[in-house]
Scaffold this active site. Sequence first.
Site, PDB file in Angstrom:
ATOM      1  N   ALA A  59      -7.121  -3.250  -0.822  1.00 53.17           N
ATOM      2  CA  ALA A  59      -7.061  -1.756  -0.748  1.00 53.17           C
ATOM      3  C   ALA A  59      -5.911  -1.543  -1.077  1.00 53.17           C
ATOM      4  O   ALA A  59      -4.307  -2.065  -1.102  1.00 53.17           O
ATOM      5  CB  ALA A  59      -7.121  -1.262   1.355  1.00 53.17           C
ATOM      6  N   GLY A 110      -8.369  -6.316   0.190  1.00 55.30           N
ATOM      7  CA  GLY A 110      -9.694  -5.837  -0.500  1.00 55.30           C
ATOM      8  C   GLY A 110     -10.329  -6.007  -1.767  1.00 55.30           C
ATOM      9  O   GLY A 110     -11.627  -6.339  -2.247  1.00 55.30           O
ATOM     10  N   GLU A 116     -12.156  -9.449  -1.157  1.00 54.78           N
ATOM     11  CA  GLU A 116     -13.245  -8.866  -0.103  1.00 54.78           C
ATOM     12  C   GLU A 116     -14.405  -8.389  -1.347  1.00 54.78           C
ATOM     13  O   GLU A 116     -15.303  -8.488  -0.988  1.00 54.78           O
ATOM     14  CB  GLU A 116     -13.087  -7.663   0.492  1.00 54.78           C
ATOM     15  N   GLU A 151      -3.882  -9.034   5.230  1.00 56.25           N
ATOM     16  CA  GLU A 151      -3.912  -7.757   5.898  1.00 56.25           C
ATOM     17  C   GLU A 151      -2.714  -8.143   7.050  1.00 56.25           C
ATOM     18  O   GLU A 151      -2.096  -7.194   7.631  1.00 56.25           O
ATOM     19  CB  GLU A 151      -5.172  -8.296   6.361  1.00 56.25           C
TER      20      GLU A 151
HETATM   21  N1  COA Z   1      -1.488  -0.729  -2.657  1.00 60.42           N
HETATM   22  C1  COA Z   1      -0.549   0.062  -3.683  1.00 60.42           C
HETATM   23  N2  COA Z   1       0.563  -0.398  -4.442  1.00 60.42           N
HETATM   24  C2  COA Z   1       0.208  -1.622  -4.858  1.00 60.42           C
HETATM   25  C3  COA Z   1      -0.539  -2.471  -3.526  1.00 60.42           C
HETATM   26  C4  COA Z   1      -1.691  -2.027  -3.295  1.00 60.42           C
HETATM   27  N3  COA Z   1      -2.424  -2.932  -2.390  1.00 60.42           N
HETATM   28  N4  COA Z   1      -0.600  -3.650  -4.389  1.00 60.42           N
HETATM   29  C5  COA Z   1       0.233  -3.607  -5.449  1.00 60.42           C
HETATM   30  N5  COA Z   1       0.826  -1.859  -5.412  1.00 60.42           N
HETATM   31  C6  COA Z   1       1.353  -1.471  -6.436  1.00 60.42           C
HETATM   32  C7  COA Z   1       3.707  -1.833  -5.835  1.00 60.42           C
HETATM   33  O1  COA Z   1       3.440  -0.848  -4.806  1.00 60.42           O
HETATM   34  C8  COA Z   1       3.918  -1.724  -7.416  1.00 60.42           C
HETATM   35  O2  COA Z   1       3.638  -0.091  -7.441  1.00 60.42           O
HETATM   36  P1  COA Z   1       4.865   0.161  -7.744  1.00 60.42           P
HETATM   37  O3  COA Z   1       5.724  -0.128  -9.885  1.00 60.42           O
HETATM   38  O4  COA Z   1       5.094   2.131  -8.062  1.00 60.42           O
HETATM   39  O5  COA Z   1       5.694   0.281  -6.931  1.00 60.42           O
HETATM   40  C9  COA Z   1       2.970  -2.222  -8.177  1.00 60.42           C
HETATM   41  O6  COA Z   1       1.905  -2.398  -7.479  1.00 60.42           O
HETATM   42  C10 COA Z   1       3.182  -3.518  -8.905  1.00 60.42           C
HETATM   43  O7  COA Z   1       3.034  -3.879  -8.062  1.00 60.42           O
HETATM   44  P2  COA Z   1       4.352  -5.442  -6.970  1.00 60.42           P
HETATM   45  O8  COA Z   1       4.559  -5.895  -5.755  1.00 60.42           O
HETATM   46  O9  COA Z   1       5.866  -4.442  -7.810  1.00 60.42           O
HETATM   47  O10 COA Z   1       4.259  -6.521  -7.843  1.00 60.42           O
HETATM   48  P3  COA Z   1       4.753  -8.057  -7.993  1.00 60.42           P
HETATM   49  O11 COA Z   1       4.648  -8.881  -9.282  1.00 60.42           O
HETATM   50  O12 COA Z   1       6.136  -8.020  -7.733  1.00 60.42           O
HETATM   51  O13 COA Z   1       3.372  -8.194  -6.192  1.00 60.42           O
HETATM   52  C11 COA Z   1       1.837  -8.524  -5.456  1.00 60.42           C
HETATM   53  C12 COA Z   1       2.678  -8.578  -6.814  1.00 60.42           C
HETATM   54  C13 COA Z   1       0.927  -8.608  -5.652  1.00 60.42           C
HETATM   55  C14 COA Z   1       2.592 -10.094  -4.894  1.00 60.42           C
HETATM   56  C15 COA Z   1       1.886  -7.365  -4.324  1.00 60.42           C
HETATM   57  O14 COA Z   1       1.811  -6.538  -5.124  1.00 60.42           O
HETATM   58  C16 COA Z   1       1.217  -7.500  -2.980  1.00 60.42           C
HETATM   59  O15 COA Z   1       1.851  -7.974  -2.448  1.00 60.42           O
HETATM   60  N6  COA Z   1       0.407  -6.552  -3.373  1.00 60.42           N
HETATM   61  C17 COA Z   1      -0.164  -5.836  -1.586  1.00 60.42           C
HETATM   62  C18 COA Z   1      -1.342  -6.775  -1.478  1.00 60.42           C
HETATM   63  C19 COA Z   1      -1.766  -7.035  -0.080  1.00 60.42           C
HETATM   64  O16 COA Z   1      -1.259  -6.713   0.900  1.00 60.42           O
HETATM   65  N7  COA Z   1      -3.005  -6.340  -0.263  1.00 60.42           N
HETATM   66  C20 COA Z   1      -3.237  -6.155   1.049  1.00 60.42           C
HETATM   67  C21 COA Z   1      -3.795  -4.594   0.994  1.00 60.42           C
HETATM   68  S1  COA Z   1      -4.709  -4.231   2.436  1.00 60.42           S
END
Ligand code: COA
Length: 263
Positions: free
Chosen positions: A67, A114, A117, A137
């Site tokens: 999400a 999400g 999911e 989460e």
């Molecule tokens: N919501 C909003 N933005 C997200 C996102 C999310 N769930 N997941 C990634 N992004 C965005 C980042 O903020 C970043 O944006 P920016 O370039 O404007 O700063 C972009 O996507 C790239 O992500 P980044 O974190 O820089 O890539 P990474 O390779 O370092 O890490 C992940 C990849 C997937 C490990 C990391 O993005 C992450 O942990 N995301 C969230 C996962 C999560 O908790 N999901 C459950 C949500 S309820």
Amino acid sequence: MPAPFAFLLLDVADRVATVTIHRPDKLNALNAQVIDELDRMFAALATRDDVGAIVLTGSGRAFVAGADIAEIAAAAATPAGLAAVSAHGSAVFTRIERLAKPVIAAVNGFALGGGCELALACHLRVASTHAKFGLPEVKLGLIPGYGGTQRLPRLVGQGRALQLILTGEAIDAETAHRIGLANEVVAGELLLEAARSLAKMMVAQGPLALAHAITAVTAGADLPLDAALAFEAEQFGAVGRTEDMREGTAAFLAKRAPAFRGA
Ligand code: COA
């Protein structure tokens, strides 16, 4: 004219639709608009005669990284709060699960929160070797809210589901395959071909049989066994009244290929 899709791409070939979530700069995170577009897209595909099955994938290095965390944080501060966000997203995912056509997730990368999911709401999951599945989460002080606490334990068992939900740690594609979360694992460059090839095997079958099979499995899963078996018998009876059933059995007995018409 219906509004165009800002975050979804669509390709239809050989009665298989491929829907690609395209918000790669945010790793295809599900904001409210992406969720509404998914709802609209699947409703449209449900009624298209030239589509018999759907493959769902993501652009770039993610399937869906969850999400949209910025939107979640903002929604938590509103009067309706996160319960409304969860109820809405969950309803959209359930409509996907209840679609009368097979939906196959082609998990090309991160399927987190999400995104995991959403893959769980699809009928099958084919993963690329570099896919990562997880429900992170708890790391945000949250719990899964789009069906993860319910669909994951039903698919892989409560112990394995709780391990993923309570640690928030992601697992790789091979582990997902071992625990039954992924149906197949293939090299990234073969992912869409593998998912489409499964979809093509399905669209060669009678569409009404596919629809009744999906209903029997997905709706039956929530019933006690006796009621579920009665429900299966009802579905069996309903499919037995179709032209396709007569055609399928007649074709077998005549040693020819069936020509299903979806009637
Ligand atoms: N919501 C909003 N933005 C997200 C996102 C999310 N769930 N997941 C990634 N992004 C965005 C980042 O903020 C970043 O944006 P920016 O370039 O404007 O700063 C972009 O996507 C790239 O992500 P980044 O974190 O820089 O890539 P990474 O390779 O370092 O890490 C992940 C990849 C997937 C490990 C990391 O993005 C992450 O942990 N995301 C969230 C996962 C999560 O908790 N999901 C459950 C949500 S309820």
